[in-house]
Each structure stands twice: as C-alpha cells, then as structure tokens.
Design an enzyme around this catalytic site. Structure first.
Site, mmCIF file in Angstrom:
data_model
loop_
_atom_site.group_PDB
_atom_site.id
_atom_site.type_symbol
_atom_site.label_atom_id
_atom_site.label_comp_id
_atom_site.label_asym_id
_atom_site.label_seq_id
_atom_site.Cartn_x
_atom_site.Cartn_y
_atom_site.Cartn_z
ATOM 1 N N HIS A 1 20.958 31.328 25.732
ATOM 2 C CA HIS A 1 19.955 30.586 24.951
ATOM 3 C C HIS A 1 19.919 29.160 25.473
ATOM 4 C CE1 HIS A 1 19.026 33.452 21.681
ATOM 5 N NE2 HIS A 1 20.237 33.902 21.927
ATOM 6 N N TYR B 1 18.658 27.515 12.420
ATOM 7 C CA TYR B 1 19.432 27.051 11.261
ATOM 8 C C TYR B 1 18.430 26.457 10.279
ATOM 9 C CZ TYR B 1 23.522 27.046 14.417
ATOM 10 O OH TYR B 1 24.527 27.387 15.293
ATOM 11 N N PRO C 1 31.795 27.747 10.063
ATOM 12 C CA PRO C 1 31.109 28.387 11.199
ATOM 13 C C PRO C 1 29.802 27.697 11.617
ATOM 14 C CG PRO C 1 30.882 29.709 9.223
ATOM 15 C CD PRO C 1 31.828 28.617 8.883
ATOM 16 N N LYS D 1 32.144 26.873 16.372
ATOM 17 C CA LYS D 1 33.243 26.324 17.176
ATOM 18 C C LYS D 1 34.555 27.102 17.090
ATOM 19 C CE LYS D 1 30.971 23.028 18.973
ATOM 20 N NZ LYS D 1 30.549 23.296 20.358
ATOM 21 N N TYR E 1 27.169 20.906 20.999
ATOM 22 C CA TYR E 1 26.930 22.313 20.674
ATOM 23 C C TYR E 1 27.347 23.217 21.849
ATOM 24 C CZ TYR E 1 24.686 26.350 18.486
ATOM 25 O OH TYR E 1 24.455 27.572 17.898
HETATM 26 C C1 PHB Z 1 26.814 34.141 14.609
HETATM 27 O O1 PHB Z 1 26.058 34.677 15.458
HETATM 28 O O2 PHB Z 1 27.605 34.794 13.884
HETATM 29 C C2 PHB Z 1 26.772 32.637 14.447
HETATM 30 C C3 PHB Z 1 25.932 31.884 15.269
HETATM 31 C C4 PHB Z 1 25.919 30.494 15.132
HETATM 32 C C5 PHB Z 1 26.730 29.893 14.172
HETATM 33 C C6 PHB Z 1 27.577 30.663 13.357
HETATM 34 C C7 PHB Z 1 27.594 32.037 13.493
HETATM 35 O O3 PHB Z 1 26.712 28.538 14.027
#
Ligand code: PHB
Ligand code: APR
Length: 389
Positions: free
Chosen positions: A72, A200, A292, A296, A384
C-alpha cells in the site's frame, strides 16, 4: 538440554529470533507454553513496516510475503463524517507498507524453523527462569509430565504480555509506564473482498478501521465500550455501525457478509525499562504493548529481534559484547518512538467517553492541519512506514 540462547515464547519475536540466530551459527531452544496450532490460531496484526519486510526477507521468509502481501502506498483518514485525507507515504518517504497478516508471518516462521531444524518445545508448563545474574542461567519447565532443564549462556524473554520473563527483573530495578484506554476494538473477519485501501475513521460514534488479509478476507474494527461483549454485537449491528462511521462514498463500496471471527480487544500502552537484566533480554510484547491504532505491535517485536540478534552475533561472532550491554538502550529508542506514535494516533482518532468539546476541536484541528500540510503528512508517513533502524 544445553544451548547458547534459551528463548521463552514461540510467537513472532521468539521464532524470528531463533531463525536469525541459527543463520548466524548461534544455537537456541525455544520453549512455548501453547500448542503450535493454538499459536497459529491467533488473529492479530496485519500491517508490516517496510523495515520489517526487509528484516523478514533477510531472514529468508520473504517469498510468500512478496507473493501474497499487498503493498500500500497510502492510507486514508476520514473525519467530520465526509472528509477524507490521504497520507501518501510512498510519495512522501519513498517507502510503502505491506498488508500481510501476522498469522501468515507465524506460519512462514514455523515453516522456516522446521526447515532449519530449530528445536521449538511446544506445550511446556511451569516455565521458570533461573540465575540470570550468574554466568550459567537456565530454564526449567515440564514437558509431557517430565521435568526439563535447559542450561544456557543467555535467556531471551519473548513470552508476550502475560509471560514470566518480565517478572524476573526485580521490581526495585524496573520502571513501568502504562496507560489503559477507556474503550476497546471490536474486530471481525469476513470472507468478503476488502476495500482497495486502508481507511481509519474518526466519527462522532467512535473510531472505525477497514483493513484486509487477502483478496477474499477482510478485517474490520469499530471502537466499542470496554464493558461490551461480542454477544452485544450481531453481524447486522456491526455492519450498520461500521457503515455509519464511514463516509458514504466509502460505505457504498463495502461488501458485507457473515463474520467468521469476532473478538473484542482492550487498548493499552505499556513499556518496561530496562529491557534486560543480567543475562536475560526482553523482546516484543514481553517488554512493551501498543494500542493497535498505529499498527506497531508486530513491527516493534521484529525491530527488537533485529537489535538483539545483531548483539548476539557481535558477541558470539566477534567477542564484542558492546551491543549486548547496550541492547535495552538501543531498543527503547524505537520502542518509545512507536509507543508515542501509537498513543498519538489513538487519541487523534477515537472518541473518549469523558472528552470535552475543546479536546474534540483540537483533534479536528490536527486533522485539518494534516489535510493541508505536507510537512505534517510526512511526519505521520515516516512514522507509519517505520523509521530507519
Ligand atoms: C489490521 O489489519 O489488523 C490492522 C491494520 C492497521 C492497524 C491495526 C490493525 O492500525
Ligand atoms: N512460557 C512459555 N511460553 C509462554 C509463556 C510462558 N510462561 N507465556 C507466554 N508464552 C508464549 C505465548 O503463548 C505466545 O505464543 O509466548 C508467546 C508470545 O507471543 P506474542 O504474545 O505474540 O508476542 P510477540 O512474539 O512479542 O509478538 C508481538 O504479537 O501479540 C501480538 O500484538 C502483538 O503483534 C504483536 C506481536
């Protein structure tokens, strides 16, 4: 049994460490409490920093990652219901991130450990760590009803947040830093095509996140009250709440379907200092926990293992123990940087039950600044995808 490095825990940290040590000619034994299938059954993280991709490739487990991982170049953040900003980390940092489930990372690690003949003892109970302040530490445990003892030069505590290794450090010698967040994440897996991007969402109902595991396996999350249980969330309620929290242009792309996994996880930040004591070294969740939001947790475990394996290599390969002596200080620099980023992303994107209108406006100002400032976007982007090791 006798070995050079006795590793407690066969999650990503312990298994990757044993693999890299083997490649450096260093012998280890891994002691795992659960069965192999139990470890492989855990649904955990899904995003790899580019730094992690490079470490896993160097460890010889990059083939499936490169074949099945999804690169990505950016992530999206939605806010004020319909606004969407994009963080284009490839353009801003020259690095992408890789969507690749932790379950697959663990499968790849176990397959490589098997190929390399690494001794992973599953189903060990009553694991205890002994004499780490002497030159002859050891680990005792019970396997198939038999008492076992592993004599070693060093112990690596890779046994996660509920392990035994952290407790080996006397309380008067360690500092613990912790924050528990007043909400949880309800996560589901569904055998539906994911969105083509990660998004997000900061919404007045709460946080949401759309992610993936493969072209026919989606991973979605919504923020929920801590007291909720999965029984409170039917699939219908989950999908309507997720749809509500996404911009309509995104929600219209969602393909819904029955959940094949549903769980609620609390969010917590935690760091223990130091990450070493005598001849014992902590790596991964044994030493730190991140919410999460910043993706990280797995990446920090991989970075710790990178530093620790480099240190063991210098010690055994060149008789230089400088990196071993300085491991905790080196690892903690990245740990604190990622802990801060994960805390910042969590505060930015969630609704806190007791937040004030002023605090919400500050969050929206942060998001407005992110929308218009390339410098602000670059700051988020470089954290990130992972700062240089
Ligand atoms: C996930 O794909 O489980 C995932 C992706 C990004 C995040 C947290 C979890 O910030
Ligand atoms: N003895 C032996 N093994 C133990 C013990 C013990 N007393 N206690 C825990 N373990 C094992 C657990 O069963 C688990 O398999 O240690 C392993 C620790 O693995 P993780 O918890 O996955 O931690 P880590 O390897 O550091 O990986 C961090 O995994 O939990 C996620 O979100 C976390 O993505 C991050 C990553």
């Amino acid at each position: 049994m006798k070995t050079q490095v006795a590793i407690v825990g066969a999650g990503p940290a312990g298994t990757l460490l044993s693999l890299i040590l083997k490649q450096r000619g260093i012998d280890s034994v891994v002691i795992e409490r659960q069965t192999k299938d139990y470890v492989l059954g855990r649904i955990r993280a899904g995003v790899l920093e580019w730094t992690s991709v490079e470490i896993l490739r160097a460890a010889g487990i990059g083939d499936r990652l490169d074949a099945e991982g999804h690169r990505h170049d950016s992530v999206k953040i939605s806010w004020r219901a319909q606004d969407i900003l994009s963080i284009d980390f490839e353009r801003l940092t020259g690095k992408p991130m890789m969507s690749y489930g932790q379950t697959k990372v663990q499968e790849d690690l176990y397959a490589a450990a098997e190929r390399e003949g690494i001794n992973i003892v599953f189903g060990a109970s009553d694991v205890e760590i002994h004499d780490v302040t002497t030159n002859s530490p050891s680990i005792s445990c019970v396997v198939d009803g038999e008492q076992e003892r592993i004599e070693c030069d060093y112990v690596a505590g890779c046994d996660g947040q509920h392990g035994v290794s952290r407790r080996t450090i006397p309380s008067e010698l360690k500092s613990e830093f912790e924050m528990s967040y007043p909400f949880g994440w309800l996560g589901i897996l569904s055998e539906t095509p994911p969105l083509p991007y990660l998004i997000y969402a900061n919404h007045e109902n709460g946080f949401a996140l759309c992610s993936e595991r493969n072209p026919m396996l989606s991973r979605y999350y919504v923020q929920c009250p801590l007291e909720d249980t999965v029984e409170d969330w039917s699939d219908d309620r989950f999908w309507s709440e997720l749809t509500e929290r996404l911009p309509s242009s995104v929600a219209s792309e969602l393909v819904t379907g029955p959940s094949i996994e549903k769980s609620i996880a609390p969010l917590r930040s935690y760091v223990v200092e130091p990450m070493q004591y005598g001849r014992m070294f902590l790596a991964g969740d044994a030493a730190h926990i991140v919410p999460p939001t910043g993706a990280k947790g797995l990446n920090l475990a991989i970075a710790d293992v990178h530093y620790l394996s480099e240190a063991f290599d210098a010690h055994y390969g060149g008789g230089d123990s400088t990196k071993l002596d300085g491991y905790s200080e080196t690892a903690l620099r990245r740990v604190w940087s990622s802990v801060r980023f994960s805390w910042w992303m969590t505060v930015l994107l969630h609704r806190f039950p007791d937040q004030t209108p002023f605090e919400q406006r500050m969050r929206e100002e942060d998001l407005a600044y992110l929308t218009r400032s390339e410098a602000a976007q670059r700051s988020v982007a470089e954290q990130y995808v992972g700062l240089d090791l």
